[in-house]
Design an enzyme around this catalytic site. Structure first.
Site, mmCIF file in Angstrom:
data_model
loop_
_atom_site.group_PDB
_atom_site.id
_atom_site.type_symbol
_atom_site.label_atom_id
_atom_site.label_comp_id
_atom_site.label_asym_id
_atom_site.label_seq_id
_atom_site.Cartn_x
_atom_site.Cartn_y
_atom_site.Cartn_z
ATOM 1 N N ASP A 194 0.816 -1.218 0.000
ATOM 2 C CA ASP A 194 0.000 0.000 0.000
ATOM 3 C C ASP A 194 0.851 1.271 0.000
ATOM 4 O OD1 ASP A 194 -2.070 -1.773 0.182
ATOM 5 O OD2 ASP A 194 -2.661 -1.244 2.222
ATOM 6 N N GLY A 253 -5.434 -1.175 -1.168
ATOM 7 C CA GLY A 253 -4.979 0.067 -0.544
ATOM 8 C C GLY A 253 -5.961 0.449 0.539
#
Length: 387
Positions: A142, A187
């Site tokens: 992420d 994410g």
């Protein structure tokens, strides 16, 4: 090897990321040169949390030169990982301490995100500083940890590169058999991965949570932006395209929107209390709503998720080198008396940073590094979208 040799214990926590084996190899090879014994705990804190020393021993492997010498090329992790969380209770933390003592672990290296680092520090706080030292190597595809000098987290470059290839193929597919692909990218809180893949592949639209200024967004806010892009391209005679959506959009949605996505029920969470964003089916829900609005125009829409296939890819050269340096940095930090620290790379040097220096005082958790939507980088990405 002497029976009195210091013992280094290594574990991986959280989701996989390209380069985990590189950190394991880098740390192990350096430690072995120092005459240390190195062991790997299988599946993170899972078995340590049981407090059963025999169970832990059955799920621990000796990390030797022959085992780790070439694994830095490989995706995944040879010692596996899990999301087991000893911070759930003082009993679980004491179970971990009991097992670490029984195996005479002097140096404890964890490889993971903020949850894994927090767990390791909480365990160490109940032990004498001369008894055990704890170091963590931060990882997440992420790219949302606040590392210095905008340094990426390891695994991000590999994930972005593979994600670009997948989306590039979808771009060709969307034109060849006209349709829209709504691609949901991993994410949890930040849009770095979604934006990186979208910009590199030339996707027609990318939406990330950071660009919404309001504290909460509604499902319709996202629908209308995607709808506008589809209609704009249609006006130019193009009935196809690719839109990339950061799954972190779900984290920013109102309670009303969350109930819609999760079928009028409370959103499920993982052992660390994070909403299971994958269960929201964001791309699918958006596709269904957009088809209701645009189906009469002959628009075809296909939802697609990109995430799990990125996590265990073989690391690109950048991550292979980066992770070996982090492994070296971890052992170097132990040798210099550091503990409760993260290993970071800054200006070409690896060094320890105290874990507490990365915490958000308001939450007690590691600060989240968000995409800076005022940056030139974001402006460049946005100007090439159909908006």
């Amino acid at each position: 090897m002497s029976a009195e040799a210091p013992v280094l214990g290594i574990l991986c926590g959280g989701g996989p990321a390209p380069g985990l084996n590189g950190v394991i190899a880098g740390a192990t090879l350096y430690a072995l040169r120092l005459g240390w014994k190195v062991i790997g705990f299988m599946e993170g804190f899972k078995y340590l949390c049981t407090g059963d020393v025999d169970v832990v021993k059955a799920h621990t492997i000796d990390l030797t030169y022959d085992i780790v010498s070439r694994i830095h090329f490989q995706g995944g992790t040879i010692i596996q990982t899990s999301r087991a969380n000893p911070r759930k209770s003082t009993e679980l933390q004491e179970n971990v301490r009991k097992c670490l003592r029984a195996l005479k672990v002097r140096y404890f290296l964890t490889i993971g995100g903020d949850d894994t680092a927090s767990s390791a520090v909480s365990v160490a706080q109940g032990m004498d500083g001369n008894e055990i030292s704890v170091i963590s190597c931060p990882k997440t595809i992420d790219n949302d940890l606040p590392l210095p000098s905008d340094q990426s987290t390891f695994g991000f470059h590999t994930a972005r590169s593979l994600g670009m290839e997948i989306i590039r193929n979808l771009m060709v597919d969307s034109k060849s058999a006209p349709r829209w692909f709504l691609v949901e990218a991993m994410g949890r809180s930040a849009g770095h991965l979604a934006l990186g893949m979208a910009e590199a592949s030339g996707a027609h639209l990318c939406l990330i949570p950071e660009e919404f200024k309001q504290d909460e967004i509604e499902f319709e806010d996202v629908v209308e932006l995607v709808e506008a892009t589809i209609l704009k391209r249609l006006a130019y005679g193009k009935n196809y395209g690719v839109c990339v959506l950061a799954e972190g959009l779900v984290s920013k949605m109102s309670k009303k929107a969350l109930y819609r996505l999760f079928g009028n029920r409370e959103p499920p969470t993982d052992p660390h209390g994070h909403i299971l964003l994958d269960d929201a089916e964001l791309a699918r829900s958006l596709s269904e709503e957009l088809l209701k609005r645009l189906g009469n125009l002959g628009i075809r829409i296909t939802p697609k998720k990109i995430g799990y296939e990125l996590r265990c890819a073989d690391p690109v050269a950048f991550d292979a080198v980066y992770t070996r340096e982090l492994g070296y940095g971890a052992i170097d930090a132990f040798l210099n008396g550091h503990s409760a620290a993260l290993i970071v790379r800054e200006n070409g040097q690896v060094k320890p940073v105290q874990f507490k220096d990365l915490l958000d005082p308001a939450t007690g958790r590691v600060r989240t590094r968000l995409v800076d939507v005022t940056s030139q980088s974001f402006k460049v990405a946005r100007v090439y979208m159909w908006r």
